[in-house]
Write a protein that holds these residues in place. Structure first.
Motif, mmCIF file in Angstrom:
data_model
loop_
_atom_site.group_PDB
_atom_site.id
_atom_site.type_symbol
_atom_site.label_atom_id
_atom_site.label_comp_id
_atom_site.label_asym_id
_atom_site.label_seq_id
_atom_site.Cartn_x
_atom_site.Cartn_y
_atom_site.Cartn_z
ATOM 1 N N GLU A 218 0.964 -1.364 0.203
ATOM 2 C CA GLU A 218 -0.020 -0.146 0.050
ATOM 3 C C GLU A 218 1.011 1.298 0.086
ATOM 4 O OE1 GLU A 218 -3.600 2.195 2.593
ATOM 5 O OE2 GLU A 218 -2.496 0.511 3.391
ATOM 6 N N ARG A 219 1.880 1.432 0.821
ATOM 7 C CA ARG A 219 2.703 2.493 0.877
ATOM 8 C C ARG A 219 3.593 2.673 -0.382
ATOM 9 N NH1 ARG A 219 8.349 3.080 3.090
ATOM 10 N NH2 ARG A 219 8.355 5.518 3.714
ATOM 11 N N ASP A 220 3.883 1.652 -1.090
ATOM 12 C CA ASP A 220 4.634 1.613 -2.483
ATOM 13 C C ASP A 220 3.489 2.121 -3.545
ATOM 14 O OD1 ASP A 220 6.878 0.961 -1.268
ATOM 15 O OD2 ASP A 220 6.917 -0.781 -1.679
ATOM 16 N N GLY A 221 2.140 1.835 -3.343
ATOM 17 C CA GLY A 221 1.434 2.433 -4.385
ATOM 18 C C GLY A 221 0.705 1.034 -5.171
ATOM 19 N N PHE A 222 0.902 -0.051 -4.899
ATOM 20 C CA PHE A 222 0.436 -1.323 -5.370
ATOM 21 C C PHE A 222 -1.036 -1.480 -4.957
ATOM 22 C CE2 PHE A 222 5.157 -1.501 -5.801
ATOM 23 C CZ PHE A 222 5.455 -1.430 -7.150
ATOM 24 N N VAL A 223 -1.371 -1.248 -3.623
ATOM 25 C CA VAL A 223 -2.547 -2.034 -3.055
ATOM 26 C C VAL A 223 -3.232 -0.775 -2.634
ATOM 27 C CG1 VAL A 223 -3.454 -3.342 -1.262
ATOM 28 C CG2 VAL A 223 -1.464 -4.060 -2.748
ATOM 29 N N ARG A 224 -4.615 -0.761 -2.527
ATOM 30 C CA ARG A 224 -5.629 0.092 -2.198
ATOM 31 C C ARG A 224 -6.130 -0.485 -0.884
ATOM 32 N NH1 ARG A 224 -8.133 0.647 -6.080
ATOM 33 N NH2 ARG A 224 -7.097 2.396 -7.138
ATOM 34 N N ARG A 225 -5.989 0.341 0.249
ATOM 35 C CA ARG A 225 -7.110 -0.268 1.401
ATOM 36 C C ARG A 225 -8.036 0.685 1.511
ATOM 37 N NH1 ARG A 225 -7.336 0.881 6.919
ATOM 38 N NH2 ARG A 225 -7.766 -1.079 8.448
ATOM 39 N N GLU A 226 -9.363 0.150 1.248
ATOM 40 C CA GLU A 226 -10.385 0.801 1.449
ATOM 41 C C GLU A 226 -11.365 0.343 2.806
ATOM 42 O OE1 GLU A 226 -14.454 2.041 -1.209
ATOM 43 O OE2 GLU A 226 -12.835 0.707 -2.084
ATOM 44 N N VAL A 227 -11.985 1.261 3.561
ATOM 45 C CA VAL A 227 -12.444 0.994 4.689
ATOM 46 C C VAL A 227 -14.086 1.762 4.449
ATOM 47 C CG1 VAL A 227 -13.158 1.404 7.382
ATOM 48 C CG2 VAL A 227 -10.813 1.372 6.331
ATOM 49 N N HIS A 228 -14.955 0.411 4.316
ATOM 50 C CA HIS A 228 -16.546 0.696 4.098
ATOM 51 C C HIS A 228 -17.339 1.096 5.485
ATOM 52 C CE1 HIS A 228 -16.092 -0.628 -0.105
ATOM 53 N NE2 HIS A 228 -15.296 -1.406 0.409
ATOM 54 N N SER A 229 -17.879 2.181 5.578
ATOM 55 C CA SER A 229 -18.653 2.379 6.707
ATOM 56 C C SER A 229 -19.712 1.352 6.953
ATOM 57 C CB SER A 229 -19.043 3.862 6.748
ATOM 58 O OG SER A 229 -19.800 4.021 5.528
ATOM 59 N N ALA A 230 -19.564 0.579 7.986
ATOM 60 C CA ALA A 230 -20.672 -0.557 8.054
ATOM 61 C C ALA A 230 -20.484 -0.788 9.508
ATOM 62 C CB ALA A 230 -20.521 -1.611 7.115
ATOM 63 N N ILE A 231 -21.464 -1.721 9.964
ATOM 64 C CA ILE A 231 -21.489 -2.192 11.427
ATOM 65 C C ILE A 231 -21.247 -3.523 11.606
ATOM 66 C CG2 ILE A 231 -22.498 -2.129 13.752
ATOM 67 C CD1 ILE A 231 -23.406 0.767 13.154
ATOM 68 N N PRO A 232 -20.258 -4.203 11.695
ATOM 69 C CA PRO A 232 -18.883 -3.748 11.865
ATOM 70 C C PRO A 232 -18.249 -3.144 10.617
ATOM 71 C CG PRO A 232 -18.721 -6.226 11.853
ATOM 72 C CD PRO A 232 -20.073 -5.837 11.690
ATOM 73 N N PRO A 233 -17.019 -2.173 10.752
ATOM 74 C CA PRO A 233 -16.566 -1.698 9.699
ATOM 75 C C PRO A 233 -15.796 -2.847 8.780
ATOM 76 C CG PRO A 233 -15.706 -0.553 11.667
ATOM 77 C CD PRO A 233 -16.659 -1.478 12.246
ATOM 78 N N ARG A 234 -16.033 -2.699 7.422
ATOM 79 C CA ARG A 234 -15.545 -3.840 6.345
ATOM 80 C C ARG A 234 -14.138 -3.128 5.618
ATOM 81 N NH1 ARG A 234 -17.439 -5.188 1.408
ATOM 82 N NH2 ARG A 234 -18.884 -3.456 1.552
ATOM 83 N N VAL A 235 -13.373 -3.754 5.438
ATOM 84 C CA VAL A 235 -12.282 -3.359 4.962
ATOM 85 C C VAL A 235 -11.800 -4.197 3.845
ATOM 86 C CG1 VAL A 235 -9.558 -2.823 5.220
ATOM 87 C CG2 VAL A 235 -11.018 -2.404 7.209
ATOM 88 N N GLU A 236 -11.606 -3.725 2.585
ATOM 89 C CA GLU A 236 -11.360 -4.458 1.463
ATOM 90 C C GLU A 236 -9.833 -3.973 0.843
ATOM 91 O OE1 GLU A 236 -15.267 -6.105 -0.629
ATOM 92 O OE2 GLU A 236 -14.441 -4.063 -1.579
ATOM 93 N N TYR A 237 -9.000 -4.796 0.231
ATOM 94 C CA TYR A 237 -7.844 -4.657 -0.539
ATOM 95 C C TYR A 237 -8.002 -4.766 -1.821
ATOM 96 C CZ TYR A 237 -6.139 -4.562 4.273
ATOM 97 O OH TYR A 237 -5.781 -4.263 5.707
ATOM 98 N N SER A 238 -7.562 -3.918 -2.724
ATOM 99 C CA SER A 238 -7.675 -3.979 -4.083
ATOM 100 C C SER A 238 -6.153 -3.695 -4.717
ATOM 101 C CB SER A 238 -8.677 -3.356 -4.616
ATOM 102 O OG SER A 238 -8.652 -1.963 -4.360
ATOM 103 N N LEU A 239 -6.161 -3.844 -6.007
ATOM 104 C CA LEU A 239 -4.923 -3.469 -6.671
ATOM 105 C C LEU A 239 -4.846 -2.049 -7.039
ATOM 106 C CD1 LEU A 239 -3.798 -6.493 -8.646
ATOM 107 C CD2 LEU A 239 -2.920 -5.794 -6.508
ATOM 108 N N THR A 240 -4.386 -1.338 -7.197
ATOM 109 C CA THR A 240 -4.178 0.050 -8.146
ATOM 110 C C THR A 240 -3.950 -0.189 -9.476
ATOM 111 O OG1 THR A 240 -1.672 0.288 -7.740
ATOM 112 C CG2 THR A 240 -3.183 1.495 -5.892
#
Length: 143
Positions: free
Chosen positions: A85-107
C-alpha cells in the motif's frame, strides 16, 4: 513555486501506457543505494508476489486473502499489505458499516505489476517438470 516535471520523466512515470523507451531514469535497481530496491523487495518477496497475484481477480477482505495465500501468517500478510500500500500497488478501503469492513484491491500500477508476476508464475508452473528433473540431476551429481 511549483515545478513542472520534465516531459521525458513524466512519460517515464506513465503507469497506464508503460515506460517511454527514450526516457532517462533516475533509478537503477542494480545500484546498491537505489531506493527502488526496497519496492522490488516488497513486490518480489515471498509474500508480495502471492498477495499481488491473489488480488488480481478483484478486491478481497483480509481473511479471504489470507485463505487465498495459503500459509501466510496474519502478521506477515498485514506487513506485506502495508508495504505494498505504501509503495502504491495496493489500495485499502474501509467501508462504513457495522462492523467496519475493509477491502484490499490493486491500483492501476498494482494491476500491471500483478499481470507480469502472473506471467512469471505461469511460466514457472509450465516448466516445473524440467525444474524437478534438473533438481534430481543436481542432487545425484552431489550425492
Amino acid at each position: 513555486m511549483e515545478t513542472q516535471p520534465e516531459p521525458a520523466k513524466e512519460a517515464a512515470m506513465d503507469t497506464v501506457t508503460g515506460p517511454d523507451p527514450t526516457a532517462e531514469f533516475e533509478f537503477d535497481v542494480f545500484a546498491k543505494a537505489c531506493v527502488s530496491r526496497a519496492a522490488m523487495e516488497h513486490i518480489t518477496g515471498r509474500w508480495g508476489v502471492l498477495v499481488l497475484g491473489g488480488l488480481y481477480d478483484g478486491p478481497m477482505r483480509f481473511n479471504a486473502l489470507r485463505r487465498r495465500v495459503d500459509g501466510v501468517s496474519e502478521k506477515m500478510l498485514a506487513q506485506t499489505l502495508q508495504a505494498l500500500e505504501r509503495d502504491g500497488f495496493v489500495r485499502r478501503e474501509v467501508h462504513s458499516a457495522i462492523p467496519p469492513r475493509v477491502e484490499y484491491s490493486l491500483t492501476v500500477m498494482g494491476q500491471g505489476t500483478a499481470a507480469k508476476l502472473l506471467d512469471l508464475i505461469a511460466h514457472l508452473e509450465g516448466h516445473m517438470e524440467q525444474v524437478l528433473v534438473a533438481r534430481e540431476a543436481y542432487d545425484r551429481e552431489r550425492a
